[in-house]
Each structure stands twice: as structure tokens, then as C-alpha cells.
Design an enzyme around this catalytic site. Sequence first.
Site, PDB file in Angstrom:
ATOM      1  N   GLU A 151       0.824  -1.203   0.000  1.00 45.17           N
ATOM      2  CA  GLU A 151       0.000   0.000   0.000  1.00 45.17           C
ATOM      3  C   GLU A 151       0.865   1.263   0.000  1.00 45.17           C
ATOM      4  O   GLU A 151       0.825   2.084   0.930  1.00 45.17           O
ATOM      5  CB  GLU A 151      -0.957  -0.007   1.199  1.00 45.17           C
ATOM      6  N   GLU A 315      -6.345  -7.909  -0.838  1.00 45.56           N
ATOM      7  CA  GLU A 315      -6.972  -7.968   0.477  1.00 45.56           C
ATOM      8  C   GLU A 315      -8.469  -7.723   0.309  1.00 45.56           C
ATOM      9  O   GLU A 315      -8.883  -6.613  -0.004  1.00 45.56           O
ATOM     10  CB  GLU A 315      -6.370  -6.926   1.427  1.00 45.56           C
TER      11      GLU A 315
END
Length: 686
Positions: A151, A315
Site C-alpha cells: 500500500e 486484500e
Amino acid sequence: MNSLLDGKKITIGTCYYPEHWPKEMWEDDLFRMKKTGIEVIRVGEFSWNLTEPVEGTYVDAFWDEFLDLCSRTNMKVIFCTPTATPPAWLTEKYPEVLNAKRDGSLVYHGERCHVNHSSIIYRQKTALITEHLASHFASHPAIIGWQIDNEINCETDEFYSESDDAAFRSWVQNKYENLESLNAAWGTRFWNQTYSSFSEVHIPRQTNHNVGNPHQNLDYRRFVSDTARSYIKLQSDIIRKYLKEGDFITTNGMFNLDNHAMNKESLDFYTYDSYPDFAYDEYYEKRGSRDILDRMWSRNLTEVRSISQPFGIMEQQSGAGGWTTRMIMPCPRPGQIRLWTMQSIAHGAEFVSYFRWRTSTIGTEIYWHGILDYSNRDNRRIREVRHVCEDVKKLSRICGSRYVAKVAVVRTWDNQWDAQCDKWHSMLEDISQNGIYAATARTHTPIDYIYLEPYTSAESLEKYELLIFPHAVVVNDKEAGILKEYVQNGGKLLLGCRAGLKTKEGHVTMDDLPGVFKEMTGCIVTEFTPEAPDEENIYVVKQGDSPQKYRIPAKCFFDQFMVTSDTAQIKGVYDSTYIKDEPALIKNIYGNGRVYSFGSTFSEEAAMGLFKMLGVSSPFEEFIDVPQECELAVRTDGAWNWLFVLNFDKSDATIELKQDMVDVLNGQSAKGAYKLPGYGVAVFEI
């Protein structure tokens, strides 16, 4: 073709943290995953110390043992570089790698993403750990691909360290080459900001109101994006030297940088982290209409699809979310894990990995739940994941198909970043982006996002019946030229207020607005104003006594137009206050196409009205009627179409199938009334 997105099947995975659990649990975990239907795990994104416990000393025993176990159990592995969380020995010895806040205070070790990507030392250490991991593990048969970092730009997308200051100065000098060009681009004569040496140039720093120079701020956003991209490419270039045939490189998340360019220059495909339960967290609960907030993630998935087709979900939410310090999200209700998984697949995902296998008993994320709870017992959520794994076997035919949309929202990164620096611009974007999304959700009008990139061509846009550029504030001549060619070739373009206002430097043009668009719009803006606080509701209405009546709300900002071309026609005027009867909606014939100029923002009601007027609403109503509580998404391979119907409401919904279809998940034919339970999913093939 990589081995994961191979166009043959949809693959289910999960995120796993063997470093959190005793070795005695590993084998049982892997066998239970396989029994559930999980084929891939992601590991290692926060585990730098396991490989380099002290500077320059590498220990591979932990991952050697675990990966060998994965091979024996036939579990495929996505291995991560651990650079989002540097070890304490690194930040203690080299504090220059730490990020800093705007006031210069350092962000210390103890959370994650506490480094800056400009630090020469951190880039050197990143290169060393990446080189070691790739050279040692890339050949391992269990590994099928690599995730870089985690991320990127998560937690913050602002960097004010001394390293960033020096790197920004170098970036500016490389871009402008001389002080004359820099001073002109940044308009430094205003407030006496003129630079006489590049040594005087700094990253945006603390000021009275932290306003700073808007043109410098726009360049700063470009700098942050370029820095993150180059940091990802540093690692990608190293890994590619060791990559096995069929293995891939990706990264995850979507955090305010030019992900499109990053994907093209460094990755094989993009992955996203999808957490629809953020809709019920305090950070999001005030955005838009509450009854469609959980569908906001379809908007995010549309954004991901603009970066990479197909894409993966690294995710996917599978449990309640929250840290010990912030964020509270409820547990997915029965059916929601399946619903959210199908939401991702409907929008183009062909790999979905759940976060995470088991909820951690340690650390800040002890309340960010996974498939299993702390007790490790089978539960409702794992039974639902098993159901999903069975479902996706029935969807293999959709692999390689594309999401169907005849309407696209046009974006550019410069325009996006300008809205982050300019309050007048940002208030318009907030209304219009939320409004367009809500309108498409309620009218079941699928959309794409299209970014005008250096490689974008007018031909690539011709598949869209309508392009909407809500607020084209910053657009250069090349980007305007692409849209001009698209319209001349027969396309329809809808522009909102403030179009053509600024140059690429963020300077306001002295040309009549809409600036670079005025030839194709056939009109100019004669006056404009933000909405006054005491303003009454204003609408755009049909001029004259035409039987075709409409009443489209205008909100927040009002451009007034004057027609300048014989091919242009006033289609609507404001209905009240001092701008009553002033032109507000102009249609211009341009080449074989049409340009529509709307003088305000695209609130939900305005967007719905304009969609209806332009004939793009509900494009699949000849096949199916779907209530507003449900989302309709369609994928096609050119011969077959798959209609995904997703019920985001807890109550049953009834849909109407107007033609014979195959109910793919149930293996039956279907027509007429079809009952979909709360949080239910149906996929129809026609």
C-alpha cells in the site's frame, strides 16, 4: 501470461502471517486452507527482521522452512518485499530515512509507513534487502509472484523530510532547468516569492495558514507521485532479474499517485485492497447517501479497472475491521463476504485474496478480523468462504471477459491533484464525483473511468457513447485535442462548470472560458459565481414552451453562457434569482458528434436528469429490471454476456428477467420474477 491471471479460472487466496503463529500450526493451517478452496497465500510484507535481524546479516532459515512446507502441501505463494516497515536498527542508526511532518517533526518507529522514499540511505537498504530476497527465493517452486512493498503512500501521502527537501529541489531543477522558467511557472512575482538561486527552493513548508504557492503545491503532488513510482521501479527492476517464467510482479492499494503509469512501467498487473465495511466506519459515514455507501467500493473497483484489466484483489474484507486506536467496523453479515467477493469479480477481478486467514492476537490490528477468529475454530465466515470457492468454479467462462460500459468519466492526474490544492475546485469535484456515482448506482448505468494519459488515443474512446468530464479545470492542449477528435468522430462529450480554467502550471487563462474547449462547445462563459449561502434552490429548465420539459438542479456553482456558433443551441436556462433565464445548458454540433456544456455541478439528481435527457440511463432494461437496492454489472466476451446482480440490502429483492437466461450459480434456466435474498448474488448468462 502470468500463472495467476491466466484467463482460465478465478483463484481464491488469503493473507497469511506465519511469523505470528507457532510453527506447529503452519501445516494444519495450510491443509485447512486447501480444504476450504484457497490456493494462494500472500506472505512477508512486514517481516524485514526475519531476513535481516541486524544490518548486513541475512538469515533465510525461517522462509526456507516455511516455503518448503508450502511446496509439500502444494500451496502457491505471493512473496512480498518488506519495505513498508523498516526494522528498528535501521531507523535508529539512520534517522534520515524517517518521514517528517510539515513542521519538521519526525515520524518515529512504532507504526508503519514511517519512512520517506527520497532517502538515499533508505533506497540503498531497500535495494539490498530486495536483491537478497529475490536472488535467494525467486527460484523457489512455491513462489508464483511478488508483491512490492505494501500500500505505497498508505497512512500518508505527504513527505517533508530533509531528504524530500533535497530531492524536490533536484526534481524542480531537472524539470525547469533554469530559474526564469521556474519563476514563470510558479508565478513567484505574487507575494514576492521570486527565487534567485535553486538553493532557495524548498518543499512546501510551514506557513501562517499552510497555504503556500498553489503552483508549487501542484508540482509537489507530482513530485510525491514520481518519487513513489521510482521507488516501486527500483524494486521491480531488481526482482525481474531473478523472476521465473510465468511469475509476476504486482503491488496493492490505491493511494494518490499515478498508479496508471506505475502499473505500466513496473508491474504485470495491479491489485487492490477492498474493504466495503469502511462504509460503516466514522471516516466515511458522512459521504453521500447512506443507503449506497457500501457500494462506494464499486466506484473504487471502477478506478482499479482503469489501471489494469484484469486485476486482482490482494486484500478482500472477511471480518470486522478496526485498530486499537481507531476505526470500528461491524462483522460482515451472513452473505456479505460472498457479496463483496462477487462485487470484485463483477468489476474485473480474477484473483481474490481474503484478509486474513486468522485474526491476530497481537499488535495494533487485533480487531481487524480475518476468516477465523482467535479461537481458530471453524465458524460461519469460513463456511461462507467455502461456498465462494465452489461458486467461482462455475464462473471460469467469464475469465478474459470485460466489464461493459457505454458511459465513461474522464480524468487526468493533473486535474485530480489540482483539486487537492484548490478549494474552489475540490468542492465541485466532491459534489460531482459522488453525485455521478450515486446516479449510476440508482439507474443501473455502468461507467468506466478513463484517464487521459500520453498513450491515450481518440480511437480508444470510441467505444463510449458518452464521455463526462465533470470539471476539466486543468487540461492541456493535447488532452483537449484527444477529446476534440473523439467528438468529431461521432462521440458525445458532457462538460461541467469551470472547464478550461487553468494551464498545466495551474495559471488561470485570460482566454474566454471554456478556454481550450471553446471551439468545440460553441459558447463562452460570460459570468460565473459560487453559490451564495442564502441562495434559493436553482434549477436548469427547458427554454420556452417545449412539450419536452425537464427540471435539473444546479448546485454550488453557476456558469452563464453565450452562444458563439451557428451550430450551438441553448437547451436550458436558470429558473430563478438574478441569473434567471441566463443560458445554463448548451448543445453544440461539432463534426459528427455533440458537446454539452452544463454550467453547474453534477449532483445525484442533476446527473440522473442529464443521463435521462442524453439517453444513456439503464442500458440493460430490455433484459432485466433491477431495484435500486441492487447493483447490476455486466461482463462480456463479445459472444456471451454475464449479468451480475448484487443485493446490497438486508431484505429480499425481486428482479424481473425479461428474456430466458441461465442462472449460472444454480445451474438452471430462469425467466420472469426472480427472488434474491438479502445480500444475495445472482449471475445470469445470455
